[in-house]
Design a protein around this motif. Structure first.
Motif, mmCIF file in Angstrom:
data_model
loop_
_atom_site.group_PDB
_atom_site.id
_atom_site.type_symbol
_atom_site.label_atom_id
_atom_site.label_comp_id
_atom_site.label_asym_id
_atom_site.label_seq_id
_atom_site.Cartn_x
_atom_site.Cartn_y
_atom_site.Cartn_z
ATOM 1 N N UNK A 276 0.828 -1.203 0.000
ATOM 2 C CA UNK A 276 0.000 0.000 0.000
ATOM 3 C C UNK A 276 0.866 1.259 0.000
ATOM 4 N N UNK A 277 0.217 2.379 -0.288
ATOM 5 C CA UNK A 277 0.887 3.677 -0.248
ATOM 6 C C UNK A 277 1.201 4.011 1.214
ATOM 7 N N UNK A 278 2.442 3.798 1.595
ATOM 8 C CA UNK A 278 2.849 3.863 3.003
ATOM 9 C C UNK A 278 3.794 5.031 3.244
ATOM 10 N N UNK A 279 3.558 5.746 4.313
ATOM 11 C CA UNK A 279 4.457 6.784 4.782
ATOM 12 C C UNK A 279 5.013 6.352 6.133
ATOM 13 N N UNK A 280 6.320 6.507 6.336
ATOM 14 C CA UNK A 280 6.959 6.154 7.604
ATOM 15 C C UNK A 280 7.297 7.441 8.351
ATOM 16 N N UNK A 281 6.918 7.491 9.624
ATOM 17 C CA UNK A 281 7.234 8.619 10.508
ATOM 18 C C UNK A 281 8.168 8.109 11.590
ATOM 19 N N UNK B 129 12.224 1.586 0.960
ATOM 20 C CA UNK B 129 12.122 2.749 0.090
ATOM 21 C C UNK B 129 10.906 3.614 0.333
ATOM 22 N N UNK B 130 10.099 3.297 1.333
ATOM 23 C CA UNK B 130 8.911 4.100 1.614
ATOM 24 C C UNK B 130 9.313 5.527 1.973
ATOM 25 N N UNK B 131 8.523 6.525 1.574
ATOM 26 C CA UNK B 131 8.817 7.909 1.966
ATOM 27 C C UNK B 131 8.936 8.011 3.491
ATOM 28 N N UNK B 132 9.929 8.756 3.929
ATOM 29 C CA UNK B 132 10.267 8.805 5.356
ATOM 30 C C UNK B 132 10.360 10.243 5.827
ATOM 31 N N UNK B 133 9.586 10.563 6.847
ATOM 32 C CA UNK B 133 9.723 11.836 7.552
ATOM 33 C C UNK B 133 10.350 11.514 8.903
ATOM 34 N N UNK C 173 6.009 2.161 -6.770
ATOM 35 C CA UNK C 173 7.072 3.049 -7.219
ATOM 36 C C UNK C 173 6.530 4.430 -7.563
ATOM 37 N N UNK C 174 5.345 4.447 -8.138
ATOM 38 C CA UNK C 174 4.744 5.730 -8.496
ATOM 39 C C UNK C 174 4.522 6.577 -7.240
ATOM 40 N N UNK C 175 4.127 5.926 -6.170
ATOM 41 C CA UNK C 175 3.913 6.605 -4.889
ATOM 42 C C UNK C 175 5.222 7.176 -4.348
ATOM 43 N N UNK C 176 6.278 6.386 -4.391
ATOM 44 C CA UNK C 176 7.587 6.841 -3.933
ATOM 45 C C UNK C 176 8.059 8.015 -4.788
ATOM 46 N N UNK C 177 7.900 7.888 -6.107
ATOM 47 C CA UNK C 177 8.326 8.958 -7.007
ATOM 48 C C UNK C 177 7.559 10.248 -6.783
ATOM 49 N N UNK C 178 6.269 10.136 -6.489
ATOM 50 C CA UNK C 178 5.451 11.319 -6.247
ATOM 51 C C UNK C 178 5.979 12.095 -5.037
#
Length: 556
Positions: free
Chosen positions: A221-226, A239-243, A329-334
């Motif tokens: 799924x479209x996952x964001x890591x905090x 590779x998930x987007x990371x804040x 990958x599209x989610x990561x690229x966005x």
């Protein structure tokens, strides 16, 4: 040998055997037996002793030593209010999971409540903040006492290091001493005052690690890591987007403009289906709003040491170990496209004349620090300035008192961090944080001295309140006195009084030279205008929002 001397000698010996390498001591009469024992251990090269005249500063010095090294560090005080002055450091250690040992001398029980000087009820004084509280019996000359003294030391150290279940944290060892309190020059005792012949502790306890089942999330799924303070290290995020907050241990791998992106009005395409929380994120309101959204599935990664999970909004669906993530990958690229655009806009705005001084200083400092250094961040604006403006980089370890996020004791914490390891250490803090711990600058001429540079943003007051609700124009009548708390302290004079080298930095272009590695304790003062802080941040916000809006529109 008198009983108090014998007991203190055994306590210090057993602390060394459990792995203690540094100890902080504050002067007093009732803790004289421990003072003599610690001094003797220092003279023998068995540990390094640090003397401080102020118990609160001593507590945070011990905290800093333990924070960087991971080893338990005792801070030893006399009885009475001296013990109470350790409470702020104990609370920080409790919430930040730092192995701090409050080693307090006490009066014998028959003197408690009898009107004796410097006497309070010390057992239980730290309440639930400590992992374990123990009080030794007053020493007599009975055979077998040594085993009990060593056993209780091992128990409190085991609790401090997380060897008895739960995460590391502070402990309290209270030791009542009867007079005489000084060595009498004799060595006789009913038994040999010796521990295990192999040099190890009386009872060896090994910290445990627990495992947890995998989180029941959708790995694709479209996952964001905090990632917040205390995040479990070494996780593969796929590779998930990371804040990542600066003190999380993941900051170098995080998005530069992540906190800005969450607050952008045009950031709807960046809304995740699920969020994975590591540690305890506390810095950014957009992050808290995201975690409170019931439409987003929130999961918390279990801490192997047993620290509780963070769930301020009560939205966490499950805790557990992190399965292998494979977000689209599209989610990561966005996310990375938006981050690049926001970062470019942020840099352009920071280069402008109206940019606030704190974010500009944070960006310049992180770019200037030599590799292998460690940076302690103040709890108010400095850590937020780094999170919002600096370019994430590897090779610099970032630490902060984020357990309770107070401004007290930061100078002493930074001194402890600097003394705990090799290389140059730095601290970025505001003027009020510095003034709150000026005794942290008071280091005796014979004491170990840190190689530490304090970078102080001096806007002559409480800058962080300018960015909060009370800093709005409608509250201007009351703001400056009760929130801005202006002062007129001459920091150069303060440095001269405490023997600290001082540099007044007028141009950030000179910052690399000012923070170049060198010995001793130094201060670099950077002046800023607090009045420009609120509009300056608004301008940064507007620049980022416009850039994100353009990226989203182009992708639509």
């Amino acid at each position: 040998m008198n009983p108090s001397t014998a007991q203190a000698t055994v306590i210090v010996d057993e602390l060394v055997r459990t792995g203690v390498t540094d100890a902080v001591l504050c002067p007093g009469s009732r803790n004289a037996p421990l003072a003599f024992a610690l001094h003797a251990a220092d003279a023998a090269g068995r540990l390094r002793l640090h003397m401080r005249i102020d118990e609160r500063a001593g507590g945070f010095l011990a905290l800093g030593l333990a924070l960087r090294s991971g080893r338990p560090v005792p801070v030893c005080t006399t009885s009475g209010t001296a013990v109470a002055n350790l409470h702020p450091a104990v609370l920080e250690a409790a919430h930040a999971h730092v192995p701090l040992i409050a080693l307090t001398a006490d009066r014998p029980p028959q003197l408690i409540g009898a009107g004796a000087s410097q006497t309070i009820t010390q057992p239980g004084i730290f309440g639930s903040a400590v992992r374990l509280a123990a009080t030794t019996a007053v020493a007599t000359r009975a055979t077998g006492e040594q085993a009990h003294w060593r056993s209780v030391v091992d128990r409190v150290v085991a609790a401090a290091t997380g060897a008895v279940g739960g995460p590391p944290g502070p402990v309290h060892l209270n030791a009542p001493f009867a007079e005489p309190l000084v060595p009498d020059g004799t060595a006789g005792w009913p038994e040999a005052l010796e521990g295990r012949p192999d040099g190890g502790p009386w009872t060896a306890a090994v910290p445990g690690r627990r495992s947890a089942p995998a989180l029941p999330l959708d790995p694709g799924a479209a996952t964001l890591v905090i990632a917040g303070h205390g995040a479990p290290p070494g996780l593969d995020l796929g590779g998930a987007p990371l804040i990542a907050e600066p003190s999380s241990g993941y900051w170098a791998d995080g998005l530069r403009a992540g906190p800005w992106l969450l607050g952008a009005p045009a950031a709807a395409p960046l809304r995740p289906a699920q969020v994975v929380v590591l540690g305890r994120p506390t810095l950014h309101r957009p992050v808290q709003r995201l975690l409170a959204d019931p439409a987003v599935a929130v999961y918390a990664v279990d801490d192997p040491a047993g620290a509780p999970w963070t769930d301020v909004a009560a939205t966490v669906r499950a805790t557990g170990s992190l399965p292998a993530l494979r977000p689209p990958r599209e989610w990561i690229g966005r996310w990375h496209a938006a981050d690049a655009a926001a970062a470019a806009a942020l840099d352009t705005a920071l280069d402008g004349a109206a940019a606030p001084g704190g974010p500009r200083l944070a960006r310049a400092l992180l770019a200037s620090l030599p590799g292998g250094s460690v940076l302690v961040l103040g709890s108010s604006n400095p850590i937020r300035d780094v999170a919002l403006a600096a370019v994430p980089r590897a090779g610099v370890r970032l630490l902060s008192n984020r357990g309770v996020a107070g401004i007290d004791g930061v100078v002493s914490t930074a001194v402890g961090v600097a003394l705990a390891g090799p290389g140059r250490a730095y601290a970025l803090l505001g003027d009020l944080t510095l003034l709150h711990d000026t005794t942290g600058l008071v280091i005796g001429p014979g004491e170990p001295r840190p190689d530490l540079t304090l970078i102080v943003l001096n806007d002559r007051g409480g800058g962080i309140f300018s960015l909060l609700e009370q800093g709005a124009p409608e509250h201007a009548g009351a703001f400056e006195r009760v929130f801005g708390t202006p002062h007129a302290v001459d920091l150069a004079a303060l440095c001269a009084a405490t023997g600290v080298a001082h540099t007044d930095l007028a141009d950030l272009a000179d910052l690399p030279a000012a923070v170049a590695p060198g010995p001793g304790l130094r201060m670099v003062e950077v002046r800023a205008d607090r009045a420009a802080l609120r509009p300056g941040h608004a301008a940064l916000r507007a620049a980022v929002d416009a850039a994100v809006g353009r990226v989203v529109a182009a992708a639509a």
